[in-house]
Design a protein around this motif. Structure first.
Motif, PDB file in Angstrom:
ATOM      1  N   ARG A 113       0.806  -1.218   0.000  1.00  0.00           N
ATOM      2  CA  ARG A 113       0.000   0.000   0.000  1.00  0.00           C
ATOM      3  C   ARG A 113       0.846   1.279   0.000  1.00  0.00           C
ATOM      4  NH1 ARG A 113      -5.291  -0.733   0.585  1.00  0.00           N
ATOM      5  NH2 ARG A 113      -5.587   1.420   1.288  1.00  0.00           N
ATOM      6  N   GLN A 149       1.437   4.520  -1.484  1.00  0.00           N
ATOM      7  CA  GLN A 149       0.625   5.398  -2.320  1.00  0.00           C
ATOM      8  C   GLN A 149       1.476   6.376  -3.124  1.00  0.00           C
ATOM      9  OE1 GLN A 149      -2.435   4.765  -2.871  1.00  0.00           O
ATOM     10  NE2 GLN A 149      -3.788   5.082  -1.133  1.00  0.00           N
ATOM     11  N   SER A 154       5.126   7.125   1.180  1.00  0.00           N
ATOM     12  CA  SER A 154       3.900   7.371   1.937  1.00  0.00           C
ATOM     13  C   SER A 154       3.040   6.114   1.862  1.00  0.00           C
ATOM     14  CB  SER A 154       3.150   8.567   1.338  1.00  0.00           C
ATOM     15  OG  SER A 154       1.876   8.737   1.944  1.00  0.00           O
ATOM     16  N   ASP A 214      -0.220   3.812   3.117  1.00  0.00           N
ATOM     17  CA  ASP A 214      -1.564   3.864   3.700  1.00  0.00           C
ATOM     18  C   ASP A 214      -1.814   2.631   4.562  1.00  0.00           C
ATOM     19  OD1 ASP A 214      -4.064   5.259   3.965  1.00  0.00           O
ATOM     20  OD2 ASP A 214      -4.976   3.691   2.739  1.00  0.00           O
ATOM     21  N   LYS A 246      -0.607   5.195   8.996  1.00  0.00           N
ATOM     22  CA  LYS A 246      -0.400   6.286   8.010  1.00  0.00           C
ATOM     23  C   LYS A 246       1.078   6.707   8.041  1.00  0.00           C
ATOM     24  CE  LYS A 246      -4.834   5.997   7.702  1.00  0.00           C
ATOM     25  NZ  LYS A 246      -5.433   5.184   6.628  1.00  0.00           N
ATOM     26  N   ASP A 302      -8.764   8.568   7.453  1.00  0.00           N
ATOM     27  CA  ASP A 302      -8.207   9.273   6.298  1.00  0.00           C
ATOM     28  C   ASP A 302      -7.423   8.300   5.424  1.00  0.00           C
ATOM     29  OD1 ASP A 302      -9.254  11.451   7.558  1.00  0.00           O
ATOM     30  OD2 ASP A 302      -7.332  12.435   7.967  1.00  0.00           O
ATOM     31  N   GLU A 303      -7.145   8.735   4.222  1.00  0.00           N
ATOM     32  CA  GLU A 303      -6.319   7.941   3.324  1.00  0.00           C
ATOM     33  C   GLU A 303      -5.169   8.793   2.817  1.00  0.00           C
ATOM     34  OE1 GLU A 303      -6.573   5.127  -0.645  1.00  0.00           O
ATOM     35  OE2 GLU A 303      -8.287   6.344  -0.051  1.00  0.00           O
ATOM     36  N   VAL A 304      -3.937   8.401   3.174  1.00  0.00           N
ATOM     37  CA  VAL A 304      -2.778   9.145   2.719  1.00  0.00           C
ATOM     38  C   VAL A 304      -2.500   8.801   1.258  1.00  0.00           C
ATOM     39  CG1 VAL A 304      -1.837   9.321   5.028  1.00  0.00           C
ATOM     40  CG2 VAL A 304      -1.134   7.406   3.579  1.00  0.00           C
ATOM     41  N   GLN A 305      -1.964   9.786   0.530  1.00  0.00           N
ATOM     42  CA  GLN A 305      -1.788   9.614  -0.907  1.00  0.00           C
ATOM     43  C   GLN A 305      -0.347   9.931  -1.318  1.00  0.00           C
ATOM     44  OE1 GLN A 305      -3.998   8.352  -2.938  1.00  0.00           O
ATOM     45  NE2 GLN A 305      -5.862   8.361  -1.732  1.00  0.00           N
ATOM     46  N   HIS A 345      -3.291  14.009   1.545  1.00  0.00           N
ATOM     47  CA  HIS A 345      -4.138  12.937   2.065  1.00  0.00           C
ATOM     48  C   HIS A 345      -5.593  13.367   2.051  1.00  0.00           C
ATOM     49  CE1 HIS A 345      -3.951  14.908   6.126  1.00  0.00           C
ATOM     50  NE2 HIS A 345      -5.118  14.316   6.294  1.00  0.00           N
TER      51      HIS A 345
END
Length: 293
Positions: free
Chosen positions: A209, A211, A223, A225, A229, A253-256, A274
């Motif tokens: 994962r 991102q 980074s 996810d 995080k 939240d979703e980190v990007q 994010h």
């Protein structure tokens, strides 16, 4: 496989980005979040919701709603593209998603995948950084090395290499790795060619994962996810992985994507987008982290 914005309603209000002062910047390990960040909602968030890159003057963003070029200093938008995925890729490969971008030598390099088609055609496409127009140039990535799509791309200019990594990683099946390609091949091989793999680098631990990732001071900062995080750094030669810090994000939240550029102690060196976990709305943040020790 980095698209995760389906839970967010496009009906949120269209509000311009504003710089917001944080009351208590989060600290972990030897990094601290700076007191300034950008926050967007609505379509402004959709244009920026997956990836970020920088050349030191501008940030380049990509999201489900397009691609944007904006000044670092005040988020003034100077170029945009509403439908950046080339129609030829959509027709030939059913390409439908852009991940975390990279900038190099006047180009924005976009990782593009075909999630609705089972992630069968990972490609890297080049855009002119001046106006975000598509150059007509794309290179395919070997599917055997990149199962599950291509969520990010990073350039190691000093080494002349381009990095990607599998989305889901497992030591046992050999997917816990970086995949390296030649930067000169990316820029010079005929459009549509498959990029030859220069080498793979086995990681000291799996990092599923990821991102986005970006090079800074000889290490690749990723980074991730995961439940924390997290941001990890990777030695691209040895594959040694080191934990750096937890991002200041809520559990939902979703980190990007992530970009790296030294903007000084107040501006930070790592810049990460994010997606907030607001109900029936879009909240997107760009946070900056600075090295403290």
């Amino acid at each position: 496989m980095a698209v995760k914005l389906g839970r967010i309603s496009i009906s949120a209000a269209l509000v311009a980005a504003v710089a917001v002062a944080a009351a208590t910047p989060a600290q972990a390990a030897s990094w601290a979040r700076t007191s300034q960040y950008y926050r967007w909602t609505g379509f402004n968030a959709l244009e920026r919701g997956q990836g970020v890159a920088t050349d030191g003057t501008y940030f380049y963003y990509a999201g489900p709603g397009g691609m944007v070029k904006a000044t670092i200093s005040n988020d003034h938008e100077v170029a945009s593209s509403t439908f950046p995925i080339p129609s030829a890729l959509g027709s030939s490969f059913k390409s439908d998603h852009i991940g975390d971008l990279e900038y190099y030598g006047g180009y924005v390099i976009a990782p593009i995948e075909d999630g609705k088609n089972g992630y069968q055609h990972p490609v890297l496409a080049l855009y002119n950084a001046s106006d975000l127009s598509y150059t007509g140039r794309y290179l395919q990535l070997p599917l055997a090395q990149m199962p599950g799509g291509v969520p990010w791309v990073a350039v190691d200019a000093a080494a002349g290499l381009v990095y990607t990594a599998p989305w889901s990683q497992n030591t046992a099946d050999g997917t816990a790795k970086l995949v390296a390609y030649s930067l000169s091949d990316l820029l010079g091989l005929p459009a549509g060619s498959t990029l030859p793999v220069v080498k793979t680098v086995t990681l000291s631990q799996p990092l599923s994962r990821i991102q986005g990732a970006a090079m800074w001071q000889g290490r690749l900062y990723a980074s991730v996810d995961d439940s924390g995080k997290s941001v990890f750094s990777i030695d691209p030669v040895s594959g040694q992985v080191a934990y750096e810090f937890h991002q200041d994000a809520e559990p939902g939240d979703e980190v990007q994507g992530i970009a790296a550029w030294d903007l000084g102690p107040s501006g930070g060196q790592l810049h990460i987008v994010h997606v907030g976990s607001g109900w029936k709305s879009i909240f997107l943040y760009l946070q900056h982290y600075t090295k403290t020790g």
